[in-house]
Write an enzyme that holds these catalytic residues in place. Structure first.
Site, short mmCIF file in Angstrom:
data_model
loop_
_atom_site.label_atom_id
_atom_site.label_comp_id
_atom_site.label_asym_id
_atom_site.label_seq_id
_atom_site.Cartn_x
_atom_site.Cartn_y
_atom_site.Cartn_z
CG ASP A 99 -0.54 -0.14 2.19
OD1 ASP A 99 1.10 -0.04 2.30
OD2 ASP A 99 -0.85 -0.50 3.14
N GLY A 100 2.25 0.70 0.21
CA GLY A 100 2.97 1.96 0.42
C GLY A 100 3.53 2.79 1.36
CG ASP A 119 15.72 -5.30 -0.73
OD1 ASP A 119 15.98 -7.18 -0.28
OD2 ASP A 119 14.96 -5.06 0.40
#
Length: 494
Positions: A129-130, A261
């Site tokens: 959902d960011g 990452d």
């Protein structure tokens, strides 16, 4: 779909002097995208030290315009927010394309990139959902500033803003945005991304950008093809990473999710998720509830970093083009880590000079602590004060079976008999913090913040900014964790 970064909403009164930076690399490296606004934003926490480093004006935290900007509701003048693309290995498995799924780079000023975390969906959000939640945003804000005060390389946090907007995690929580800064947020995964796609031109452009900005000494080693420069770059990253992990181990810090990452190309602590400072010393401690295999256990962190560096080496192979040179570039990792770690541990013991037997003394202490899971921070702090008073009874009390400690103490005193006790104690008190961000302290601050009360957060921020000071009246924050602290569960959900 969120609008591209051509929106004319701007926030005053701060107009940063933006510098060319990551965005200059071109469209293959990310997408311009606007943050998604949040309703009814409010300040949660701010860092004056970080604000000064960015050139923010006095009283900036009283500005409604800057509150809007750091929540993603308005743009700073001249900002063109960018989400970068990268790939990576997660829990040892190739995950393919990832990217800034909830982070936006606002720009670079005063040599620092300014990034919003939790500012809404991006083209790389995948199924997310960011958003970030208040809980994890407070943890990142406090911990990045705490590690900085401990001398551990890290990204920094300017502020946290909150909103009543609901965000679904294991339970319904509320939204927050962290404004974080670093010289660069480039990760190992950025290099893996372009190597995996055989975009070697972009890979070279990225490597040259990083070398020019942060590893200029590597340019001097390049031959006509530039290849030796890339091998030197790999070595330099490897050695920075080794020193970073040595710092983690010395302060008892568990990162919890050391995916490629999440590894900084500058050797910074990056991406605060399920981290933890050790309470009782358990070398195999797993702080991430999601880490069911224990891949990122505390004592595995040096080896995981080494594995991640091999992934980076593989990504750089098209530029290095010499397997032996790449292998040689990584060959110093173990020695650099060992030297850095032993140096930090010598300081914790007050050893004013390197002597034969230091490593055995350190290992003996670690074995004692592990046998009874003695509190990491309290042991070292009590040992520091014991050196001042020459009274080791408070340290001895930490052990149910003190005979082992007695034998170790005799060895310690024999090794340091010629050293100045006052100088030793001074070094120890500057190397062994009284205050660290224990999970239960963060949980208490979060519980209060959820009720709109931020005094506990501010108290912690003050203590953690000067963790080696005594801070009379706040001794409870340096005491043993309560029984319920061992049941706190921290996962990758944030």
């Amino acid at each position: 779909m969120t609008a591209t970064a051509t929106d004319t909403r701007t926030a005053a009164p701060w107009t940063p002097s933006w510098q060319s930076g990551f965005a200059q690399l071109g469209p293959a490296f990310g997408r311009e995208i606007l943050p998604t606004p949040l309703p009814d934003p409010y300040w949660v926490g701010t860092s004056e030290e970080v604000a000064d480093s960015l050139g923010l004006p006095q009283g900036w935290q009283r500005s409604s315009e800057l509150l809007a900007a750091f929540t993603g509701n308005a743009l700073l003048p001249g900002s063109r927010p960018l989400a970068s693309v990268y790939s990576g290995h997660q829990f040892g498995v190739w995950a393919g394309q990832l990217g800034d799924g909830r982070a936006l780079l606002l720009g670079q000023t005063h040599g620092l990139e300014v990034q919003l975390k939790g500012s809404g969906r991006t083209p790389y959000s995948r199924m997310g959902d960011g958003r970030a939640v208040l809980r994890s945003s407070i943890r990142e804000f406090l911990c990045s500033e705490a590690l900085h005060a401990l001398g551990v390389p890290t990204t920094r946090a300017l502020c946290v803003t909150g909103s009543p907007a609901p965000v679904a995690r294991e339970e319904m929580e509320t939204a927050a945005v962290v404004t974080r800064v670093a010289p660069s947020f480039i990760r190992f995964g950025h290099f893996e991304h372009f190597a995996s796609r055989r975009q070697y031109g972009e890979l070279r452009r990225l490597a040259d950008f990083v070398i020019e900005g942060w590893y200029p000494e590597c340019q001097d080693t390049a031959d006509a093809s530039g290849r030796a420069g890339y091998a030197a770059f790999l070595r330099a990253v490897s050695e920075r990473t080794a020193r970073l992990i040595a710092h983690w181990q010395a302060v008892g810090f568990c990162h919890g999710v050391m995916n490629t990452d999440n590894m900084s190309i500058l050797g910074l602590t990056l991406d605060y998720g399920p981290f933890q400072f050790l309470d009782g010393f358990d070398p195999g401690h797993i702080c991430n509830h999601s880490d069911t295999q224990g891949r990122y256990a505390f004592d595995r962190q040096p080896a995981v970093a080494w594995w991640n560096l091999h992934c980076l080496a593989q990504a750089l192979m098209p530029l290095i083009d010499d397997a032996h040179a790449a292998e040689e570039a990584l060959s110093s990792y173990e020695a650099v880590f060992t030297d850095a770690y032993l140096s930090l541990m010598r300081a914790k013991l007050g050893l004013l000079e390197a002597r034969e037997g230091d490593a055995a003394l350190v290992q003996g202490a670690l074995a004692l602590l592990a046998a009874e899971q003695v509190d990491w921070t309290i042991f070292w702090r009590r040992l520091s004060h014991a050196q001042v008073a020459q009274d080791f009874a408070p340290v001895r009390e930490l052990f149910l079976q003190p005979a082992g400690f007695d034998a170790w103490l005799l060895q310690y005193q024999e090794l340091t008999t010629h050293m100045d006790r006052r100088l030793m104690a001074d070094l120890m008190l500057k190397s062994n913090p009284k205050y660290v961000l224990r999970n239960y302290l963060a949980e208490q601050a979060i519980a209060q913040a959820k009720l709109g009360r931020f005094e506990e957060l501010q108290t912690l921020q003050t203590l953690l900014a000067r963790p080696f000071d005594e801070h009379p009246g706040f001794e409870a924050y340096a005491g043993f964790p309560p029984d319920w602290a061992s049941h706190i569960s921290i996962s990758c959900s944030s």
